[in-house]
Write a protein that holds these residues in place. Structure first.
Motif, mmCIF file in Angstrom:
data_model
loop_
_atom_site.group_PDB
_atom_site.id
_atom_site.type_symbol
_atom_site.label_atom_id
_atom_site.label_comp_id
_atom_site.label_asym_id
_atom_site.label_seq_id
_atom_site.Cartn_x
_atom_site.Cartn_y
_atom_site.Cartn_z
ATOM 1 N N PHE A 27 0.830 -1.209 0.000
ATOM 2 C CA PHE A 27 0.000 0.000 0.000
ATOM 3 C C PHE A 27 0.861 1.254 0.000
ATOM 4 C CE2 PHE A 27 -1.968 3.380 2.549
ATOM 5 C CZ PHE A 27 -3.015 3.712 1.700
ATOM 6 N N VAL A 28 1.876 1.276 0.862
ATOM 7 C CA VAL A 28 2.748 2.459 0.950
ATOM 8 C C VAL A 28 3.480 2.690 -0.377
ATOM 9 C CG1 VAL A 28 4.795 3.404 2.074
ATOM 10 C CG2 VAL A 28 3.021 2.302 3.445
ATOM 11 N N LEU A 29 4.047 1.625 -0.939
ATOM 12 C CA LEU A 29 4.762 1.763 -2.224
ATOM 13 C C LEU A 29 3.817 2.213 -3.333
ATOM 14 C CD1 LEU A 29 7.039 -1.403 -2.085
ATOM 15 C CD2 LEU A 29 7.788 0.978 -1.973
ATOM 16 N N GLY A 30 2.632 1.609 -3.386
ATOM 17 C CA GLY A 30 1.660 1.991 -4.420
ATOM 18 C C GLY A 30 1.225 3.436 -4.288
ATOM 19 N N LEU A 31 1.011 3.876 -3.043
ATOM 20 C CA LEU A 31 0.575 5.262 -2.817
ATOM 21 C C LEU A 31 1.659 6.260 -3.197
ATOM 22 C CD1 LEU A 31 -1.732 7.008 -1.765
ATOM 23 C CD2 LEU A 31 -0.716 6.854 0.508
ATOM 24 N N VAL A 32 2.888 5.993 -2.780
ATOM 25 C CA VAL A 32 4.002 6.890 -3.122
ATOM 26 C C VAL A 32 4.209 6.910 -4.640
ATOM 27 C CG1 VAL A 32 6.482 7.277 -2.881
ATOM 28 C CG2 VAL A 32 5.125 6.645 -0.887
ATOM 29 N N GLY A 33 4.151 5.737 -5.273
ATOM 30 C CA GLY A 33 4.284 5.667 -6.733
ATOM 31 C C GLY A 33 3.182 6.438 -7.440
ATOM 32 N N LEU A 34 1.952 6.342 -6.901
ATOM 33 C CA LEU A 34 0.823 7.078 -7.491
ATOM 34 C C LEU A 34 1.040 8.585 -7.380
ATOM 35 C CD1 LEU A 34 -2.013 7.189 -8.715
ATOM 36 C CD2 LEU A 34 -2.934 6.958 -6.401
ATOM 37 N N VAL A 35 1.584 9.041 -6.256
ATOM 38 C CA VAL A 35 1.838 10.479 -6.074
ATOM 39 C C VAL A 35 2.900 10.966 -7.063
ATOM 40 C CG1 VAL A 35 2.781 12.189 -4.478
ATOM 41 C CG2 VAL A 35 1.108 10.524 -3.669
ATOM 42 N N PHE A 36 3.950 10.162 -7.280
ATOM 43 C CA PHE A 36 5.045 10.567 -8.170
ATOM 44 C C PHE A 36 4.709 10.391 -9.652
ATOM 45 C CE2 PHE A 36 8.562 9.750 -4.813
ATOM 46 C CZ PHE A 36 8.393 11.033 -4.337
ATOM 47 N N LEU A 49 8.240 1.651 -8.008
ATOM 48 C CA LEU A 49 7.399 1.728 -6.810
ATOM 49 C C LEU A 49 6.037 1.081 -7.043
ATOM 50 C CD1 LEU A 49 8.170 5.368 -5.584
ATOM 51 C CD2 LEU A 49 9.095 3.226 -4.710
ATOM 52 N N VAL A 50 5.382 1.421 -8.161
ATOM 53 C CA VAL A 50 4.040 0.867 -8.398
ATOM 54 C C VAL A 50 4.104 -0.621 -8.723
ATOM 55 C CG1 VAL A 50 3.006 3.071 -9.051
ATOM 56 C CG2 VAL A 50 4.026 1.647 -10.813
ATOM 57 N N ILE A 51 5.169 -1.044 -9.394
ATOM 58 C CA ILE A 51 5.291 -2.478 -9.701
ATOM 59 C C ILE A 51 5.504 -3.276 -8.411
ATOM 60 C CG2 ILE A 51 6.740 -4.211 -10.828
ATOM 61 C CD1 ILE A 51 7.116 -2.158 -13.109
ATOM 62 N N LEU A 52 6.427 -2.819 -7.559
ATOM 63 C CA LEU A 52 6.635 -3.501 -6.280
ATOM 64 C C LEU A 52 5.397 -3.405 -5.396
ATOM 65 C CD1 LEU A 52 10.309 -2.461 -5.434
ATOM 66 C CD2 LEU A 52 9.485 -4.729 -6.089
ATOM 67 N N GLY A 53 4.741 -2.244 -5.421
ATOM 68 C CA GLY A 53 3.510 -2.077 -4.640
ATOM 69 C C GLY A 53 2.436 -3.058 -5.071
ATOM 70 N N ALA A 58 -0.573 -7.758 -3.794
ATOM 71 C CA ALA A 58 -1.176 -9.014 -4.261
ATOM 72 C C ALA A 58 -0.784 -10.166 -3.340
ATOM 73 C CB ALA A 58 -0.758 -9.294 -5.696
ATOM 74 N N VAL A 59 0.492 -10.206 -2.927
ATOM 75 C CA VAL A 59 0.930 -11.252 -2.000
ATOM 76 C C VAL A 59 0.213 -11.087 -0.658
ATOM 77 C CG1 VAL A 59 2.892 -12.142 -0.697
ATOM 78 C CG2 VAL A 59 3.161 -11.598 -3.113
ATOM 79 N N GLY A 60 0.060 -9.843 -0.197
ATOM 80 C CA GLY A 60 -0.661 -9.593 1.052
ATOM 81 C C GLY A 60 -2.103 -10.047 0.972
ATOM 82 N N LEU A 61 -2.757 -9.776 -0.149
ATOM 83 C CA LEU A 61 -4.146 -10.217 -0.338
ATOM 84 C C LEU A 61 -4.230 -11.739 -0.369
ATOM 85 C CD1 LEU A 61 -7.009 -9.162 -0.756
ATOM 86 C CD2 LEU A 61 -6.596 -9.226 -3.220
ATOM 87 N N LEU A 74 -6.456 -2.866 3.301
ATOM 88 C CA LEU A 74 -5.206 -2.175 2.996
ATOM 89 C C LEU A 74 -4.520 -2.801 1.775
ATOM 90 C CD1 LEU A 74 -3.748 0.226 4.238
ATOM 91 C CD2 LEU A 74 -2.311 -1.371 5.499
ATOM 92 N N SER A 75 -4.594 -4.123 1.679
ATOM 93 C CA SER A 75 -4.010 -4.795 0.507
ATOM 94 C C SER A 75 -4.748 -4.415 -0.768
ATOM 95 C CB SER A 75 -4.057 -6.319 0.692
ATOM 96 O OG SER A 75 -3.259 -6.720 1.766
ATOM 97 N N ILE A 76 -6.071 -4.361 -0.692
ATOM 98 C CA ILE A 76 -6.864 -3.976 -1.869
ATOM 99 C C ILE A 76 -6.568 -2.526 -2.251
ATOM 100 C CG2 ILE A 76 -9.208 -3.575 -2.707
ATOM 101 C CD1 ILE A 76 -10.071 -6.020 -1.052
ATOM 102 N N ALA A 77 -6.465 -1.653 -1.241
ATOM 103 C CA ALA A 77 -6.133 -0.245 -1.527
ATOM 104 C C ALA A 77 -4.761 -0.139 -2.181
ATOM 105 C CB ALA A 77 -6.181 0.571 -0.240
ATOM 106 N N GLY A 78 -3.822 -0.975 -1.731
ATOM 107 C CA GLY A 78 -2.488 -0.980 -2.343
ATOM 108 C C GLY A 78 -2.530 -1.414 -3.792
ATOM 109 N N ILE A 79 -3.345 -2.416 -4.098
ATOM 110 C CA ILE A 79 -3.482 -2.872 -5.485
ATOM 111 C C ILE A 79 -4.083 -1.772 -6.350
ATOM 112 C CG2 ILE A 79 -4.745 -4.470 -6.984
ATOM 113 C CD1 ILE A 79 -4.383 -6.596 -4.789
ATOM 114 N N VAL A 80 -5.139 -1.137 -5.835
ATOM 115 C CA VAL A 80 -5.794 -0.069 -6.604
ATOM 116 C C VAL A 80 -4.838 1.093 -6.858
ATOM 117 C CG1 VAL A 80 -7.626 1.672 -6.529
ATOM 118 C CG2 VAL A 80 -8.113 -0.682 -5.833
#
Length: 198
Positions: A27-36, A49-53, A58-61, A74-80
């Motif tokens: 989630f954190v990586l996906g969010l930071v990647g989305l901001v950048f 960032l978004v690829i690792l996120g 997905a592994v968390g889900l 949180l895992s679903i939010a990270g995927i989105v």
């Protein structure tokens, strides 16, 4: 009679809630990647960032599905967030490639350019042509015209007309593919009219 000592009941330990560190990291990586991702040039950082996120989320889900982790939301939010960030990155690549191709086509395109100098000055020295490869001529009387084919960023090139010590009026004009892109007039001894075509 034996006295028995009563001990307070031992509280049962509650089960430790399962954790989902990978989902949180995703989630954190996906969010930071989305901001950048929408920021030009800095958005390059968003790709990993978004690829690792996406992978971590997905592994968390998956771990939530197996019952060994919690915080499914949180895992679903990270995927989105990761998917949206990845989509923005892909759009930037498409737009950037399209812009580069348009610039390449424009730079390699050949344009018909007309250089014209008019006025009443005599013995006019004329500098004309592509910006990096100009040519020089001297004409005893005006008007003077020259048609060439140019390519590059500044298709119109440059045109400068300079009168002699006797002065007079000189007017330069650059026409690119039938459209006047620059004109200028100067008067007097050593009068210089300069035009730069786009």
């Amino acid at each position: 009679m034996t006295q028995q000592t009563s001990y307070p009941p031992v509280p049962q330990q509650s089960a430790q809630p399962p954790r989902n560190g990978l989902g949180t990291a995703g989630f954190v990586l996906g969010l930071v990647g989305l901001v950048f991702s929408p920021i030009p040039f800095i958005g390059v950082v968003a790709w990993p960032l978004v690829i690792l996120g996406l992978i971590f989320s997905a592994v968390g889900l998956s771990r939530v599905g197996k019952g060994i982790a919690t915080n499914k939301g949180l895992s679903i939010a990270g995927i989105v967030a990761s998917v949206i960030g990845l989509a923005v990155c892909i759009v930037w690549v498409v737009v950037f490639n399209q812009a580069v191709n348009e610039i390449k086509e424009e730079v390699s395109r050949v344009a018909k350019v007309d250089y014209e100098v008019s006025g009443d000055a005599a013995n006019v020295e004329i500098l004309y042509g592509e910006v990096l490869d100009p040519k020089t001529e001297t004409t005893p009387a005006l008007p003077w015209t020259k048609q060439v084919e140019n390519q590059g960023v500044y298709k119109g090139g440059t045109l400068t007309a300079t009168a002699d010590e006797n002065g007079g009026t000189v007017t330069c004009k650059i026409t690119v593919d039938g459209e006047v892109v620059s004109t200028n007039t100067a008067t007097g001894p050593y009068a210089t009219a300069s035009c730069v075509g786009t």
